[in-house]
Design a protein around this motif. Structure first.
Motif, short mmCIF file in Angstrom:
data_model
loop_
_atom_site.label_atom_id
_atom_site.label_comp_id
_atom_site.label_asym_id
_atom_site.label_seq_id
_atom_site.Cartn_x
_atom_site.Cartn_y
_atom_site.Cartn_z
N ARG A 126 -3.89 5.11 9.11
CA ARG A 126 -4.92 4.30 8.72
C ARG A 126 -4.59 3.32 7.92
O ARG A 126 -5.07 2.03 8.00
CB ARG A 126 -5.92 5.39 7.69
N GLU A 127 -3.66 3.51 6.80
CA GLU A 127 -3.27 2.27 6.10
C GLU A 127 -2.63 1.23 6.98
O GLU A 127 -2.58 0.02 6.69
CB GLU A 127 -2.56 2.57 4.76
N ALA A 128 -1.80 1.61 8.05
CA ALA A 128 -0.94 0.64 8.68
C ALA A 128 -1.83 0.01 9.52
O ALA A 128 -1.74 -1.40 9.53
CB ALA A 128 -0.10 1.73 9.61
N HIS A 129 -3.04 0.36 10.11
CA HIS A 129 -3.94 -0.12 10.98
C HIS A 129 -4.60 -1.25 10.21
O HIS A 129 -5.10 -2.38 10.53
CB HIS A 129 -4.94 0.54 11.68
N LEU A 130 -4.93 -0.90 8.84
CA LEU A 130 -5.54 -1.59 7.71
C LEU A 130 -4.86 -2.92 7.27
O LEU A 130 -5.08 -3.95 7.25
CB LEU A 130 -6.23 -0.72 6.78
N LEU A 131 -3.75 -2.56 6.91
CA LEU A 131 -2.87 -3.66 6.00
C LEU A 131 -1.97 -4.11 6.84
O LEU A 131 -1.52 -5.31 6.48
CB LEU A 131 -2.17 -2.68 4.98
N LYS A 132 -1.48 -3.79 8.12
CA LYS A 132 -0.42 -4.39 9.06
C LYS A 132 0.83 -4.96 8.33
O LYS A 132 1.05 -5.91 8.43
CB LYS A 132 -1.17 -5.45 10.16
N PRO A 133 1.43 -3.84 7.62
CA PRO A 133 2.69 -4.26 6.98
C PRO A 133 3.83 -4.67 7.81
O PRO A 133 3.68 -4.36 9.21
CB PRO A 133 3.01 -2.99 6.30
N GLY A 178 0.70 -1.28 0.02
CA GLY A 178 -0.01 0.06 -0.06
C GLY A 178 0.95 1.09 -0.10
O GLY A 178 2.21 1.21 0.08
N GLU A 179 0.26 2.35 -0.15
CA GLU A 179 0.89 3.71 -0.09
C GLU A 179 -0.15 4.84 0.35
O GLU A 179 -1.15 4.40 0.84
CB GLU A 179 0.90 4.29 -1.74
N ALA A 180 0.72 5.58 1.18
CA ALA A 180 -0.03 6.72 1.86
C ALA A 180 0.77 8.10 1.45
O ALA A 180 1.93 7.91 1.30
CB ALA A 180 0.17 6.55 3.33
#
Length: 218
Positions: A41-48, A31-33
């Motif tokens: 938001r993306e980190a919580h969603l994707l858990k990279p 993902g990207e932000a």
């Protein structure tokens, strides 16, 4: 496979990082932000496994985003990739929990190594950042602090450089800060030491062991 979230406010930079990472074995861009807030938001969603984080961005600072991601997602590492190499920014990122710090312009091999290292819990720095941290650590240990407890560590380092005869410009270059920043520190030092001139500060500092080389010689 190491999953990576790329955070940078410049679309061209994000595209370049994605292209570079896509060419590496064992790395997957998930993902990207474009800001600190969207990174959260993306980190919580994707858990990279790793977040590649820029520092100064509109819409949410990268340092604060790093702190919040590291606190909420302990299995996600943050690797800072930025153009800023001033000591204050580096230390702020590390205090926030970043597991690595690279400068933009780092080579493909360096980035690949850093991502794999961060993913398994190691800490990694670009060569110039590692040298800067080492120099700062050595300099802090070498400057005797007992005589001037009212000074901050940075003020003490600057007083030491003044006692060695360095001018403001040389001190600013050494610490990679603006001349105005050094001037502000010196004004604070003079006020705390109750001295009015540079000469008075040098005499006081040298009388208390500052202004000497690492070997202890004048």
């Amino acid at each position: 496979m190491v999953s990576v979230l790329v955070v940078d406010d410049h679309p061209v930079v994000r595209s370049g990082i994605r292209a570079l990472l896509s060419s590496l074995d064992g790395i997957e861009v998930c993902g990207e932000a474009d800001s600190g807030e969207s990174a959260l938001r993306e980190a919580h969603l994707l858990k990279p496994d790793v977040v590649i984080m820029d520092v100064h961005m509109p819409g949410g600072d990268g340092i604060e985003a790093t702190r919040r991601i590291c606190s909420a997602l302990p299995n996600t590492a943050v690797l800072v990739l930025t153009m800023f190499e001033d000591q204050a920014t580096v230390l702020a990122a590390l205090e926030a929990g970043a597991r690595g710090y690279l400068l933009k312009g780092a080579g493909q091999d360096e980035i690949e190594h850093a991502l794999h290292a961060a993913a398994v819990g190691e800490t990694v720095f670009g060569p110039s950042i590692a040298k800067q941290l080492l120099d700062a650590a050595v300099g802090t240990k070498r400057v005797p602090a007992a005589a001037f407890p009212q000074l901050t560590p940075r003020e003490l380092q600057i007083l030491d450089r003044i006692a060695r005869g360095d001018g403001n410009a040389a001190i600013a270059r050494s610490f990679e800060v603006a001349n105005k920043t050094v001037s502000n520190h010196i004004s604070a030092i003079f006020a705390k030491l109750r001295v009015a001139t540079r000469a008075e500060a040098i005499v006081l500092a040298r009388d208390n062991g500052l202004g000497r080389t690492a070997s202890g010689e004048p």
